[in-house]
Scaffold this active site. Structure first.
Site, short mmCIF file in Angstrom:
data_model
loop_
_atom_site.label_atom_id
_atom_site.label_comp_id
_atom_site.label_asym_id
_atom_site.label_seq_id
_atom_site.Cartn_x
_atom_site.Cartn_y
_atom_site.Cartn_z
N TRP A 102 0.85 -1.21 0.00
CA TRP A 102 0.00 0.00 0.00
C TRP A 102 0.87 1.25 0.00
O TRP A 102 0.55 2.23 -0.68
CB TRP A 102 -0.96 -0.02 1.19
N ASP A 169 -1.54 6.67 6.55
CA ASP A 169 -2.60 5.79 6.07
C ASP A 169 -2.90 4.83 7.23
O ASP A 169 -2.10 3.95 7.54
CB ASP A 169 -2.10 5.02 4.84
N LYS A 193 -12.49 -1.79 7.63
CA LYS A 193 -11.86 -2.69 8.62
C LYS A 193 -12.41 -2.33 10.01
O LYS A 193 -13.32 -2.99 10.48
CB LYS A 193 -10.35 -2.62 8.55
C1 LIG Z 1 -3.17 -0.01 4.63
C2 LIG Z 1 -4.11 0.05 3.45
N1 LIG Z 1 -4.09 1.14 2.67
C3 LIG Z 1 -4.90 1.24 1.61
C4 LIG Z 1 -5.77 0.23 1.26
C5 LIG Z 1 -6.63 0.38 0.05
O1 LIG Z 1 -7.91 0.71 0.47
P1 LIG Z 1 -9.12 0.83 -0.54
O2 LIG Z 1 -9.42 -0.53 -1.05
O3 LIG Z 1 -10.20 1.41 0.34
O4 LIG Z 1 -8.74 1.76 -1.62
C6 LIG Z 1 -5.84 -0.92 2.05
C7 LIG Z 1 -6.76 -2.01 1.71
O5 LIG Z 1 -6.77 -3.07 2.28
C8 LIG Z 1 -4.97 -1.00 3.17
O6 LIG Z 1 -4.99 -2.09 3.94
#
Ligand SMILES: Cc1ncc(COP(=O)(O)O)c(C=O)c1O
Length: 355
Positions: A102, A169, A193
């Site tokens: 991520w 994030d 989550k």
């Molecule tokens: C730490 C983290 N950042 C970003 C995301 C991406 O999120 P989204 O699917 O809401 O774009 C996730 C998805 O699991 C994540 O765990």
């Protein structure tokens, strides 16, 4: 069907109470004779939901004055682009800590808008630890970190003191522990989550960071526009916001983030203890960086992993298969999970070892 323990990484387990409230609201909301899904987002009933959701975020995280809270769309992934779009001008530099997939995706998007300096990376070690030695350049526009690496099972146990705005994030550990919001320029998290269901993303941002870049920003990508319109610039994702409100009501009733932290620490400790003591299993990450939300582990004999997975499914333990980039297993043990689920998993690990 017997009780299923949901270890899914997200969308993931939610408080029963929030889901019951959500099901009722789908049929009839607030005695209106209509579903929450079929009323105007401008109705006083829905405006009250948005207001309460924002108020609960501020209250639970003790958000100080000078910060705004918004519920947006596009997932945390859109934030990867919105952050540099709003905060990083051409020719300027943003700093990033590369701790997983991520973080890597956030870096990729930022490169579209300015210069990116990766201060440290654990990529070479398949992201099994959090790098801790680096200098944050004072001329960076911001420093971006991923507080919990959902896929790799690592978590920042403390946040660095940053001379530039720190952006985190927190998609997979928001509301799991207290955080000092005043240390951050911005915090963001997809809801699916610890905060409800997919479809909305929480953004907490320091007002003074906004309105500084020279480029023109389309309205839907402009934090200022969303904040000025109280997250109602366009039709908001009404049900995800409702579910966030209900989930946050539950967090507050349980005793807030301190209570969540206590419960999460207890769950994680019990599971890691079994991983460390049981010779059939081993953890995948540096011990000091282990996540209290996503517990990753493999088997000493990888050829047994298929059998363990089947046994887990048969025992009602769902969603344990690890991400393909790590393999093995990942137990996601978010806020709504109770200790009985950990006990069920530990019991299965013990039986497996005794076979
Ligand atoms: C730490 C983290 N950042 C970003 C995301 C991406 O999120 P989204 O699917 O809401 O774009 C996730 C998805 O699991 C994540 O765990």
């Amino acid at each position: 069907m017997g009780k299923v323990h949901n270890f899914s990484s997200g969308p993931s387990i939610l408080p029963r109470q929030a889901m019951e409230a959500g099901s009722r609201a789908c049929l009839e909301f607030n005695g209106m004779g209509m579903s929450i899904l079929e009323i105007s987002h401008r109705s006083k009933e829905f405006v009250a939901v948005m207001d309460e959701a924002i108020k609960l975020v501020k209250e639970i995280l003790s958000v100080p004055a000078g910060y705004s809270v918004a519920f947006l769309q596009g997932g945390a992934s859109l934030q990867f682009a919105m952050i540099p779009y709003n905060l990083l001008d051409d020719g300027e530099t943003a700093a990033y800590l590369e701790t997983g997939m991520w973080a890597n995706k956030a870096i990729k998007e930022a490169k579209l808008f300015g210069n990116v300096k990766i201060l440290a990376s654990s990529k070479e070690a398949n992201y099994t630890f959090i790098p801790k030695t680096y200098d944050i350049p004072k001329d960076a526009r911001y420093f971006h970190v991923t507080s919990n690496n959902t896929i790799y099972g690592t978590q920042l146990q403390t946040f660095p003191d940053s001379p530039v705005p720190l952006i985190a994030d927190m998609s997979s550990d928001i509301f799991s522990r207290p955080v000092d919001v005043s240390k951050f320029g911005m915090i963001y998290a997809g809801a699916q989550k610890n905060m409800g269901i997919a479809g909305t993303t929480l953004v907490i941002i320091k007002d003074e960071l906004l309105g500084k870049v020279k480029r023109k920003i389309p309205s839907m990508l402009d934090y200022k526009i969303h904040i000025e319109n109280e997250s109602m610039y366009n039709t908001p994702p009404v049900f995800p916001v409702y579910m966030a409100m209900e989930t946050l009501r539950w967090v507050k009733q349980q005793g807030g983030v301190l209570a969540m932290q206590k419960k999460n620490e207890q769950k994680a400790a019990r599971l890691y203890q079994e991983i460390d003591e049981n010779l059939m299993f081993k953890g995948t990450c540096a011990v000091e960086d282990r996540s209290k939300m996503n517990v990753t582990f493999v088997m000493a004999k990888p050829e047994l992993e298929n059998d363990f997975n089947k046994a887990a499914e048969a025992a009602g333990l769902s969603g344990l298969k690890g991400h393909r980039s790590v393999g093995g297993f990942r137990a996601s043990i978010y806020n709504a999970m109770d200790i009985d689920a950990i006990d069920a998993l530990v019991a299965l690990m013990k039986t497996f070892a005794n076979k």
